[in-house]
Motif scaffolding. Structure first.
Motif, mmCIF file in Angstrom:
data_model
loop_
_atom_site.group_PDB
_atom_site.id
_atom_site.type_symbol
_atom_site.label_atom_id
_atom_site.label_comp_id
_atom_site.label_asym_id
_atom_site.label_seq_id
_atom_site.Cartn_x
_atom_site.Cartn_y
_atom_site.Cartn_z
ATOM 1 N N ARG A 33 48.023 29.902 38.941
ATOM 2 C CA ARG A 33 49.138 30.401 39.746
ATOM 3 C C ARG A 33 48.794 30.358 41.227
ATOM 4 O O ARG A 33 49.638 30.002 42.064
ATOM 5 C CB ARG A 33 49.503 31.824 39.321
ATOM 6 C CG ARG A 33 50.654 32.438 40.096
ATOM 7 C CD ARG A 33 51.903 31.589 40.027
ATOM 8 N NE ARG A 33 53.018 32.216 40.733
ATOM 9 C CZ ARG A 33 54.102 31.556 41.134
ATOM 10 N NH1 ARG A 33 54.223 30.251 40.900
ATOM 11 N NH2 ARG A 33 55.067 32.198 41.768
ATOM 12 N N CYS B 226 43.048 39.486 44.454
ATOM 13 C CA CYS B 226 43.011 39.112 43.042
ATOM 14 C C CYS B 226 41.628 38.601 42.657
ATOM 15 O O CYS B 226 41.103 38.928 41.577
ATOM 16 C CB CYS B 226 44.066 38.047 42.762
ATOM 17 S SG CYS B 226 44.267 37.650 41.013
ATOM 18 N N GLN C 203 45.795 33.046 36.241
ATOM 19 C CA GLN C 203 46.001 33.497 37.617
ATOM 20 C C GLN C 203 45.486 32.482 38.627
ATOM 21 O O GLN C 203 46.108 32.273 39.680
ATOM 22 C CB GLN C 203 45.331 34.856 37.804
ATOM 23 C CG GLN C 203 46.036 35.958 37.017
ATOM 24 C CD GLN C 203 45.285 37.273 37.039
ATOM 25 O OE1 GLN C 203 44.139 37.353 37.460
ATOM 26 N NE2 GLN C 203 45.941 38.320 36.559
#
Length: 206
Positions: free
Chosen positions: A86, A171, A83
């Motif tokens: 990303r 996140c 993540q």
């Protein structure tokens, strides 16, 4: 180390707050918002965020390869590393639309340790071998991430970058919670970032 990276983690952190007359140069490294000092345009803010994401990704990858992680922690660190990569890709894409290149990545652990120390993260990647110490360090990095994204949202002016920064901040908060759960399983008062759930302390045992 690239010029932009030097500017972020040396001149920007140490000099930014001191230049504002808020704290001494010795204390400036503990002020996370100083990471954004001098970043006035969306491109400048996004570049600082990308540099920090590169640092996060390096730290996660190093922990994954060097720390003695149990299966639960290893799976989580692997997922979070993906993540963070990303996040870096999305930030780089935003910068590309503004004709801004991607900064040079970190080259070694010593460089990463210097940058982590500059933002006030306790511990060092060098020598981190035990799971508890590694997870605590990643929690410290995620704490910094939440703070820098929160500050960045106030500086960004375009809807796209604002939305991206907000999504990434959420996140990072999930990462913080997941990592904390490794250390404090079953205790929601310790597993949840207090800034996002200030009343969660009511759920803890006295």
């Amino acid at each position: 180390m690239s010029c932009t990276r030097r500017g972020l983690f040396r001149g920007t952190v140490a000099g930014g707050v001191a230049a504002l007359g808020l704290v001494s140069a010795a204390d400036a490294a503990t002020d996370v918002t100083a990471l954004l000092h001098g970043a006035r345009t969306d491109a400048q803010v996004l570049l600082r965020l990308l540099e920090f994401e590169q640092l996060q990704g390096f730290a996660y990858e190093h922990v994954l390869h060097t720390a003695a992680l149990q299966s639960k922690a290893r799976s989580m660190v692997t997922q979070f590393l993906g993540q963070e990569r990303r996040h870096a890709e999305l930030l780089a894409s935003e910068l590309a639309t503004r004709q801004v290149g991607v900064p040079a990545p970190l080259s070694n652990v010593a460089e990463a340790d210097r940058e982590l120390a500059a933002v006030g993260v306790n511990g060092r990647l060098t020598g981190v071998e035990r799971e508890a110490a590694a997870v605590r360090m990643l929690i410290g990095i995620e704490t910094v991430a939440e703070e820098i994204y929160y500050a960045a949202i106030e500086r960004l002016s375009s809807a796209g970058p604002v939305g991206l920064a907000a999504d990434i901040m959420a996140c990072e908060a999930q990462h913080w919670t997941g990592l904390s759960a490794v250390l404090h399983y079953g205790n929601p008062g310790l597993d949840t970032p207090r800034e996002f759930a200030p009343s969660v302390g009511q759920l803890t045992n006295p």
